[in-house]
Write an enzyme that holds these catalytic residues in place. Structure first.
Site, PDB file in Angstrom:
ATOM      1  N   LYS A  66      -5.481  -0.126 -15.114  1.00 56.96           N
ATOM      2  CA  LYS A  66      -4.464  -1.162 -15.354  1.00 56.96           C
ATOM      3  C   LYS A  66      -4.891  -2.270 -16.311  1.00 56.96           C
ATOM      4  CE  LYS A  66      -0.981  -0.554 -11.918  1.00 56.96           C
ATOM      5  NZ  LYS A  66      -1.577   0.401 -10.951  1.00 56.96           N
ATOM      6  N   GLU A  96       3.084  12.215  -7.261  1.00 55.98           N
ATOM      7  CA  GLU A  96       3.302  11.048  -6.403  1.00 55.98           C
ATOM      8  C   GLU A  96       3.112  11.430  -4.944  1.00 55.98           C
ATOM      9  OE1 GLU A  96       7.276   9.634  -7.172  1.00 55.98           O
ATOM     10  OE2 GLU A  96       8.172  11.552  -6.666  1.00 55.98           O
ATOM     11  N   GLY A 152       6.581   9.006  -0.842  1.00 57.19           N
ATOM     12  CA  GLY A 152       7.225   8.178  -1.865  1.00 57.19           C
ATOM     13  C   GLY A 152       7.665   9.038  -3.030  1.00 57.19           C
ATOM     14  N   ASP A 196      10.301   9.240  -4.816  1.00 54.65           N
ATOM     15  CA  ASP A 196      11.453   8.753  -5.584  1.00 54.65           C
ATOM     16  C   ASP A 196      11.445   9.259  -7.016  1.00 54.65           C
ATOM     17  OD1 ASP A 196       9.172   6.753  -5.591  1.00 54.65           O
ATOM     18  OD2 ASP A 196      10.334   6.074  -7.314  1.00 54.65           O
TER      19      ASP A 196
HETATM   20  C1  LIG Z   1      -0.927   1.387 -10.422  1.00 52.81           C
HETATM   21  C2  LIG Z   1      -1.683   2.599 -10.133  1.00 52.81           C
HETATM   22  C3  LIG Z   1      -1.098   3.878 -10.284  1.00 52.81           C
HETATM   23  C4  LIG Z   1       0.342   4.071 -10.668  1.00 52.81           C
HETATM   24  O1  LIG Z   1       0.620   3.591 -11.948  1.00 52.81           O
HETATM   25  P1  LIG Z   1       2.115   3.364 -12.451  1.00 52.81           P
HETATM   26  O2  LIG Z   1       2.001   2.929 -13.845  1.00 52.81           O
HETATM   27  O3  LIG Z   1       2.749   2.349 -11.550  1.00 52.81           O
HETATM   28  O4  LIG Z   1       2.823   4.678 -12.285  1.00 52.81           O
HETATM   29  C5  LIG Z   1      -1.904   4.976 -10.077  1.00 52.81           C
HETATM   30  N1  LIG Z   1      -3.194   4.855  -9.710  1.00 52.81           N
HETATM   31  C6  LIG Z   1      -3.775   3.655  -9.530  1.00 52.81           C
HETATM   32  C7  LIG Z   1      -5.209   3.609  -9.131  1.00 52.81           C
HETATM   33  C8  LIG Z   1      -3.049   2.488  -9.754  1.00 52.81           C
HETATM   34  O5  LIG Z   1      -3.636   1.297  -9.578  1.00 52.81           O
END
Ligand SMILES: *Cc1c(COP(=O)(O)O)cnc(C)c1O
Length: 330
Positions: A55, A206, A210, A212
């Site tokens: 992130k 996913e 969840g 969705d």
């Molecule tokens: C946020 C996150 C995800 C999912 O990412 P998105 O962009 O919301 O789909 C997957 N793995 C980890 C470790 C995350 O922190």
């Protein structure tokens, strides 16, 4: 696909912004995992990324674009943890301040780390309160820019650099599997895949509780669900985004689901055989391959391990249950 979607040029620009800021994480392979699945697996290890998850890529790219445009009082975000840590560190690196809205039951390791990066934390109850509303109110009151965890073109472009690096380092792939929450990572990676390896099928994974994303892909519109009860705390999102969904719909081949037990089995495998710590959400894509949710035999398969932030005691408790089974499997 929407013209608001990031282009591959946006991902390349993000990658230049991120140079020297994020780690170029390693791509690991495992003869044992290949033997188990009959495939060639390439694990993109974002569990080794700064802040412990991919992130930082999207957060830094978005805040860098914002601060380049002139003064901002700071940024805010709502997040179950990894986005919060990323925003806190990116804000500090870019010389601005960050206020994070987090659920009361967020893992302590994530709260501590966020504060350690200099972020201010405000808690909410994820059963009774709407984090988006709280985030927006705080943003208005304090004049902060809200950086969403996934539904923003600059965030998506930043996350797409994960797949760009994977294709550059591993070469062409037949399949690319990506963990899916709100779809920032999946949509960015799909844009990179289309540019760098158009024949590669991109698949989102996913949690079963969840699903969705899978339902949205099938329905052809964004399906909303209640906050899902799953170990994959980074994928407890209730719906895909207005920016991420059109990209996923046009570029992603399929979305599959895995159970929490399958996530824990994958985490146990990574600890036992590859000596790496992967958090439950980070193990989504790998679990889909290990649990044969996607046929991979004879293929070259990219797997994004998206993060490694899990309390050691929580990790130990989870893996203890799966350890016996993993030993038999290997
Ligand atoms: C946020 C996150 C995800 C999912 O990412 P998105 O962009 O919301 O789909 C997957 N793995 C980890 C470790 C995350 O922190």
């Amino acid at each position: 696909m929407s013209e608001l979607a990031p282009s591959f040029a946006d991902i390349e620009a993000a990658h230049r912004r991120l140079a020297g800021v994020v780690h170029r994480t390693p791509v690991l392979t495992s003869a044992t995992a290949d033997a188990m699945t009959g495939a060639r697996l390439f694990f993109k290890c974002e569990n080794f990324q700064r802040t412990g998850a991919f992130k930082l890529r999207g957060a830094y790219n978005a805040i860098a674009r914002l601060t380049a445009g002139g003064g901002t009082a700071g940024v805010t975000a709502f997040s179950s943890g990894n986005h919060a840590q990323a925003i806190a560190l990116a804000a500090r690196l870019l010389g601005t301040r960050a206020l994070l809205v987090m659920p009361q039951d967020a893992p302590q390791i994530k709260v501590t780390a966020t504060r350690g990066y200099g972020g201010e934390v405000v808690f909410y109850d994820r059963r009774t309160e709407d984090r988006e509303a709280i985030g927006r109110r705080l943003a208005d009151e304090r004049g902060l820019a809200l950086i969403p965890p996934y539904d923003h073109p600059d965030v998506m472009a930043g996350q797409g650099t994960t797949a760009k690096e994977l294709f550059e380092d591993a070469g062409d792939l037949d399949l690319l599997l990506v963990p899916l929450g709100g779809g920032g990572l999946l949509s960015g990676c799909a844009v990179a895949a289309r540019a760098l390896c158009p024949g590669c099928a991109v698949i989102g994974v996913e949690p079963l509780a969840g699903d969705d994303g899978q339902r949205s892909l099938r329905a052809g519109h964004i399906v909303h669900i209640d906050s899902p009860d799953t170990l994959a705390d980074g994928a407890r999102t209730q719906h895909l985004g207005q920016y991420t969904f059109p990209v996923i719909r046009s570029l992603v081949r399929d979305i599959v689901t895995v159970s929490d037990a399958q996530l824990v089995d994958a985490m146990a495998f990574f600890a036992a055989r590859m000596k790496i710590i992967v958090e439950p959400t980070g193990a989504l894509a790998a679990a889909a391959v290990f649990a044969a949710r996607v046929p991979v035999r004879g293929r070259r398969v990219g797997i994004v391990l998206s993060g490694g932030n899990v309390d050691p005691t929580h990790f130990a408790r989870l893996v203890l249950h799966a350890a016996g089974k993993a030993a038999v499997q290997c």
